[in-house]
Design an enzyme around this catalytic site. Sequence first.
Site, PDB file in Angstrom:
ATOM      1  N   TYR A 142       0.808  -1.212   0.000  1.00 36.53           N
ATOM      2  CA  TYR A 142       0.000   0.000   0.000  1.00 36.53           C
ATOM      3  C   TYR A 142       0.847   1.270   0.000  1.00 36.53           C
ATOM      4  CZ  TYR A 142      -4.458  -2.355   0.920  1.00 36.53           C
ATOM      5  OH  TYR A 142      -5.602  -3.114   0.832  1.00 36.53           O
ATOM      6  N   LYS A 191       3.479 -15.729   3.333  1.00 38.35           N
ATOM      7  CA  LYS A 191       3.691 -16.490   2.091  1.00 38.35           C
ATOM      8  C   LYS A 191       5.192 -16.740   2.010  1.00 38.35           C
ATOM      9  CE  LYS A 191       2.198 -18.282  -1.799  1.00 38.35           C
ATOM     10  NZ  LYS A 191       1.310 -19.449  -1.857  1.00 38.35           N
ATOM     11  N   ASP A 223      -2.618 -18.766   1.633  1.00 43.25           N
ATOM     12  CA  ASP A 223      -3.605 -19.500   0.820  1.00 43.25           C
ATOM     13  C   ASP A 223      -4.301 -20.563   1.665  1.00 43.25           C
ATOM     14  OD1 ASP A 223      -1.108 -20.710   0.908  1.00 43.25           O
ATOM     15  OD2 ASP A 223      -1.093 -21.371  -1.179  1.00 43.25           O
ATOM     16  N   ASP A 247      -6.262  -7.245   4.406  1.00 44.19           N
ATOM     17  CA  ASP A 247      -7.411  -6.643   3.724  1.00 44.19           C
ATOM     18  C   ASP A 247      -8.296  -7.739   3.140  1.00 44.19           C
ATOM     19  OD1 ASP A 247      -9.013  -4.628   2.493  1.00 44.19           O
ATOM     20  OD2 ASP A 247      -7.973  -5.025   0.590  1.00 44.19           O
ATOM     21  N   ASP A 251     -12.279  -9.376   4.647  1.00 44.53           N
ATOM     22  CA  ASP A 251     -13.568  -9.421   3.936  1.00 44.53           C
ATOM     23  C   ASP A 251     -14.109 -10.850   3.935  1.00 44.53           C
ATOM     24  OD1 ASP A 251     -13.440  -6.675   3.255  1.00 44.53           O
ATOM     25  OD2 ASP A 251     -14.242  -7.052   1.244  1.00 44.53           O
TER      26      ASP A 251
END
Length: 357
Positions: A142, A191, A223, A247, A251
Amino acid sequence: MKANIAVIRGDGIGPEIVEEALKVLCKVGKLYNHTFTFTPVVAGGCAIDQYGEPLPQSSLQACLDSDSVLLGAVGGPKWDGLAGDLRPERALLGIRKELQLFANLRPARLFPALKEASPLKDQVTDRGIDFLIVRELTGGLYFGERGYEEQDGVLSAYDRLTYSEPEIERIGRVAFETARKRRKKLHSVDKANVIETSRLWRKTMHRLKEEYPDVEYHDILVDNTAMQLVKDPSQFDVLVTENMFGDILSDEASMLTGSIGLIPSASLGTGTRGMYEPIHGSAPDIAGTGKANPLGTILAAAMMLRLSFGLSKEADAVEAAVGAVIEDGWRTADLGGENPVSCSRMGSLVAEYLSER
Ligand code: NAD
Ligand code: IPM
Ligand code: MN
């Protein structure tokens, strides 16, 4: 107590949901004798329309001068064509960065009465869902260097992903400390099988975990996390992760609890001032219809009471009122059910239930 709250209504459903959170805060003020002053602050798409920029200096200053910030949502299709730095979302990023709000707490909890609103099967929800995502908020993709380059007529874009050891360590500490106050279990999501920042992330977390032997620690790949959240969310207590993974996973997490409209968030730094907002966006598809669920914003206001103002009793009361409203069967449209209530009615119900406690 007295507190000055900077209020950013923003765009889309932002003004509708913030109105309901203010209703509840006013009721808390009356019942418990606190004076909350609400300072309206223009930021996001509406600030672009009014001032030509998403976060005018005066708006940022009002946030810096406040005891805490309450935000609805920013953004919408009207501004989607603008260049990155001129978009409404820049307002959010600017406030997070300037106020140094590096720790974003996103709790996902399933109210038992909302089991049927969750897309998960009963056999999964019966085990309960109550976890918290600690998302790093001022680093990573970001805020990395970005741009375009052209070589041999081929255009490329790049976003640089970096994390420093101190950045990882400070969010790691927030996560370990938070886990200590909960069920003492922490999953660090990365990751590390592919990317270098994740390898530094994991190494730093491993160094930190020696200081927190009372916290059960796990590494988990992002994942696999996305899959495990759907398979058995009851296995999670606290998850800590970098900005972008947080982020996306939050959700996903929200829907497990029935709706994205339910999840609040607190963005914190080292001081007591924070920014509080629901995790969802401006929902342009339902703006102005009265269909928005204000509970995420109301629960964000409760987090503000607890985490910035030290008003735990009041925060508990707001959360209990939300729980009771849901228990009694009141639903906004996103939660399903026969006769959904409007955004405004839902806010009034929470305020009414508060006084009846
Ligand atoms: P969104 O979260 O706004 O909406 C996704 C879906 O969830 C939509 O169908 C919407 O109607 C529904 N939804 C969201 N909040 C709801 C609520 N409170 N009650 C009922 N339903 C709700 O995500 P999006 O559509 O991808 O993004 C829309 C805009 O919001 C974009 O401009 C995006 O950049 C912005 N955004 C802002 C924030 C923020 O201000 N914090 C967060 C996310 C997205
Ligand atoms: C969120 C939002 C923001 C983010 C956007 C609007 C900048 O999606 O708060 O989750 O990606 O952090
Ligand atoms: Mn998001």
